[in-house]
Every structure is written in structure tokens, then in C-alpha cells.
Write a protein that holds these residues in place. Sequence first.
Motif, PDB file in Angstrom:
ATOM      1  N   LEU B   7       1.262   5.286  -6.341  1.00 54.82           N
ATOM      2  CA  LEU B   7      -0.151   5.644  -5.808  1.00 54.82           C
ATOM      3  C   LEU B   7      -0.191   7.247  -4.831  1.00 54.82           C
ATOM      4  N   GLU B  12      -3.613  11.762  -4.582  1.00 59.47           N
ATOM      5  CA  GLU B  12      -5.052  11.436  -3.921  1.00 59.47           C
ATOM      6  C   GLU B  12      -4.866  10.882  -2.652  1.00 59.47           C
ATOM      7  N   LEU B  14      -5.708   9.024   0.130  1.00 59.28           N
ATOM      8  CA  LEU B  14      -6.373   7.885   0.288  1.00 59.28           C
ATOM      9  C   LEU B  14      -5.879   6.865   1.683  1.00 59.28           C
ATOM     10  N   GLN B  18      -8.409   2.125   1.485  1.00 59.05           N
ATOM     11  CA  GLN B  18      -8.723   2.528   0.018  1.00 59.05           C
ATOM     12  C   GLN B  18      -7.611   2.152  -0.949  1.00 59.05           C
ATOM     13  N   ALA B  20      -5.643  -0.293  -0.307  1.00 59.91           N
ATOM     14  CA  ALA B  20      -5.624  -1.830  -0.471  1.00 59.91           C
ATOM     15  C   ALA B  20      -6.445  -2.264  -1.292  1.00 59.91           C
ATOM     16  N   ARG B  21      -7.660  -1.664  -1.546  1.00 59.87           N
ATOM     17  CA  ARG B  21      -8.735  -1.977  -2.660  1.00 59.87           C
ATOM     18  C   ARG B  21      -7.910  -1.745  -4.083  1.00 59.87           C
ATOM     19  N   VAL B  22      -7.471  -0.599  -3.934  1.00 56.17           N
ATOM     20  CA  VAL B  22      -6.893  -0.322  -5.394  1.00 56.17           C
ATOM     21  C   VAL B  22      -5.875  -1.119  -5.817  1.00 56.17           C
ATOM     22  N   LEU B  23      -5.072  -1.392  -4.855  1.00 57.58           N
ATOM     23  CA  LEU B  23      -3.705  -2.163  -5.343  1.00 57.58           C
ATOM     24  C   LEU B  23      -3.946  -3.863  -5.115  1.00 57.58           C
ATOM     25  N   GLU B  24      -5.093  -4.260  -4.555  1.00 53.82           N
ATOM     26  CA  GLU B  24      -5.269  -5.800  -4.339  1.00 53.82           C
ATOM     27  C   GLU B  24      -4.419  -5.909  -3.244  1.00 53.82           C
TER      28      GLU B  24
END
Lengths: 376, 159
Positions: B7, B12, B14, B18, B20-24
Motif C-alpha cells: 500500500l 498515495e 495515507l 486510512q 487501517a480501514r483499507v487493510l482491515e
Amino acid sequence: MPKSGIRDFFAIVSQMKDAVSLGIGEPDFVTPFHIRDVAISALERGHTSYTDNRGLIALRKEISKYVAANYGAEYNPETEIITTVGVSEALDAVLRAILNPGDKVIYHEPCYVSYCPSIKLCHAEAIAVETKAEDKFAITIEALRKAWQPGVKALLINFPTNPTGGTASRELLEEIAKFAIEKDMLVISDEIYSELTFDGNHTSIVSIPGMRERTVFLHGFSKAYAMTGFRVGYACGPADIIDGILKIHQYGILCAPTISQEAAIEALRNGRKSMLEMREKYRERRDFIVRRFNELGLRCHSPRGSFYAFPDITSTGLSSMEFAKGLLSAERVAMVPGTAFGSCGEGFCRASFSTSYANIDEACLRIERFLKSLKH
Amino acid sequence: MNKVLKLILEGEQLSSEQMARVLELTPAEVEAQIAQLKDEKILLGWRPVLNPSFDEETRVRAVIELKVSPEVSGGFDRVAERISQFDQVESCYLMSGAYDLLVIVNADNLYKVANFVHNRLARIDGVLSTGTHFMLRAYKESGYAIAASEAPERLPVTQ
Ligand SMILES: Cc1ncc(COP(=O)(O)O)c(C=O)c1O
């Protein structure tokens, strides 16, 4: 004839500062540089004249190879392929080539905004077949049978589908093919999102026995190679239909832009790696947005293709238009109401994930706030 | 590849929240993984990428080619590691071909580069010769094309 519903939204969003848009119907990548570089060289070398009406023969030969390798049908580059100004022109020209006033065309909804108007512009009747979330927005053969009536000349299909991301399995396409043969219908297959199929392989209806001779295959470079502004696409089909398209194209357009045709050759010869990289990014963003929508309580299936998610917004008690307008004015997030793609898009909104993680993340945080505000 | 690293490499910028939300993951988990990447010397650190002409009045950059006689024990490492210690040295690489070490230096002005080469580099035991080239203009810096004009105009909502 009404203007596209998307236009109204565009007008509002473009006035708005710091809006987050999930409304973009095109790749957020710029065209890979090796493709732009070929266009630059073409310009430098002065390749600025007209081409053959059908397009450069070198391009048609590449298209022929590409379609044979990836879609399972062979087309003669001399007589069965024509290059057009995007799939948009190909679609319009094929409809005008085959339809007489009063003919009927079946298409599936929710669908790309041009289909119904393009059919009507030929003074033909457009018959919509609804597709449903529970079928992952694939057409069903039962619905198709029910919609059929005497005078139907063609069936227009689009898998993966804009706006739902629906796709069609080989079995389903075989059933559709059988039905098309039984009713002697032509099939127009818009496969513009086919490279952007994330799980398993895309199957084209042209690969099914008996279909090549009654199908017009439409494809282009806009989505897979991030080449929307180049305006280049093509139609492959039986020589007599391509001849019909050729007449309309010859008198109305003359030829697709020469520089774009050269760029398209490069895309087919050497673009696979960049296309796969972009697809992988779309896939990751799809997984993220679909998960977030479901976490927020907006039920959303995972689209197997395209770069659109189509969440169900009925849990809010709002109509698609109310939801989209409310979200836009309260939180400045743009999604396109499902009804812009046909009345059966009611209850859904289209969210394009052709955008950055940061935009998707921000949009979802704002949607979360909007949903909370509705509960009070 | 480690998901956090993948990532980060996408480029980008982040926040941990952010990512954390993308990668769960939780933000703490993201930070722990970044710390681990640093411990393993996979991720060396973060630096802003500036347009070199931003401070062209006060900074010069030079590329210096060094020929070095290798040592029986340690080859080029001792000299290269020693050179790398200087603050002015931005990067230092062992190269194949006509010379051995490529050193990129930053300094306030031309004379400081000259002094550095003359008083420091050339005097290190094992350095046989130096060749200094001043950078005139940057076209691309760490992946960012500098001339690239504004982002293309894109309609915010399309069909
Ligand atoms: C399903 C579908 N067909 C055709 C088009 C038009 O594509 P082109 O740029 O090739 O004209 C679009 C563009 O959004 C689309 O979504």
C-alpha cells in the motif's frame, strides 16, 4: 427525448468545492505513457491524414488477432472489422444499420445511459428487461422470454455491465444464444469492460457456436487502456452488417482519428502489462469500497467486472434520487442515482471506484455521517 | 509482499487510520508493521521529495565518480561506508563499469563541493581518482516528473 440524468448531477457537482466524486465513469489513470508516446511520434512524423474508412489495416489486423485470442472468434480484417469513434459511434451506427422504423430491440436495465435513446433515435422500439440484485444483475432467460414479442430484431447486451458490474456466465450466454437463434434475433454485444473482469475469465457470446454469424461485437480502448479521450473503438461482425455500418460511418464520420488509431495499435501490441496493473488496482479498490458499503449497512454485491459498485440504498427509506441529492447537499459526495440507468435502478446508486483510496475512504466517512443524520 | 508495504508503494499518502480501514487492521497494527519494516531495514525512512530548483539559489548537487582500490578484507565496503557517513552525501553506490563508487552530494555552493572532493574524498586512503559532475537541472525526482503540467481536466460525473 430527455437529457441524460447524469448531466444534471454533473452541473451541480462541478459548481461545488471539495466535493468527493464517486460519479466518474472513466479510468482515473492517464493513458500509459508508451501508448501516448506512439501518438506523439505519429504527430511528429506528420501522420495527420485520413485513413481508410474502416481504419488502418495494421490496426484491423491487430484487432483481428486480439479478438481471436481473447474472445474466441475470427474476423477478417478486410471485410469484418471497422474502426469507429469509440464504442459510442459503433453502437449508434450498428443500430442505424440494422433497424427500420418500428423494429424492436430488447436490452437489459439498469444499463448504460445511451442504449434506450440510441434505439429510439432510430425510430425503433426499446424493450427493457429488468435485471435484479439477487441475480447479481445478470439477465435471466425467463425474463428475456417474457419480454420477447414479434418484431424484435435484436438483443443488446453489455457484460460486464455499466452501472451494476453484472457479468454473464458461459451457461447463461449459451441459453441467450439458443434463444436468439430460436427467435432469429441479432445480438449486439458491448464488451467494453471485458478486460476489467476480476474473478475468472470473461466469456464472449461470439465464442458460442452459431453466434458469430448473428452477433455484432463492439469493443474499444476507453476503459481497459484508459484511452477515453482518444475516441477509438471498433465493431466486428458479418461482412454485410459491417458494410451497412461502413456506409453510415463513411458519410457521417469518415474515419476515426488517425493518431488515435496508431495509439490503439500500440495498446494492442504492448499494452497488456499496464492494463493488468490497472485492473489489479481496480480490484483492490472494489474490495475496499464493497466492504465499506456493507459495513455501513448499504448492502452491496461485489461486482465481478467494471469499475462500478451498485449499493442498495433502500434501508435508508429514501428513493435513489433523494439519497443522491441529500448526500450531495449534506456531505458533498456525488453518486449517480440508479434511476439514471433505467427505472429499475430505483433503490440503488452507482459508485465508481475508479478513484484513489483516499477519496473512497473520505466518501465512505461522509456517507457514514449522512446515514447517521438520517436516523435522527 | 507485506500488505502495508504494498500500500505504501502505491504512492498515495495515507494516514495510519486510512491504511487501517483499507487493510482491515487497527491503526496500531499498521504502525507496528511499519516499525517492523524499519527494524528489518526494508523501509529506511520517510523524506519529502522537493523540487531541486526550489532552493537552487542556495544548494548545488553533484555526482562524483570514484575509483577505489579494493582491500583484501572487505573490498570496497570500508571506503564506501566511510564516505556514506558525511552529511553532504545523499547517496552512495558501488557500480560496475569504468569507476567503482558513485556518490551524490548536496552542498550550499560549488566551492563547498570542491572542498569536499579535494579535502575529504580525494584524501581517503584507497581513493585513486575522482570525477565530479554538477547537476544542471532536474526533470524527474524520485518518480515525480517535474515539468508535468496540471492534472488533466476530468469531468466529475460521467456516464
Ligand atoms: C457500457 C458502455 N458502452 C460504451 C461506452 C462508450 O465508450 P467509448 O468511449 O468507447 O465511446 C461506455 C462509456 O461509459 C459504456 O459504459
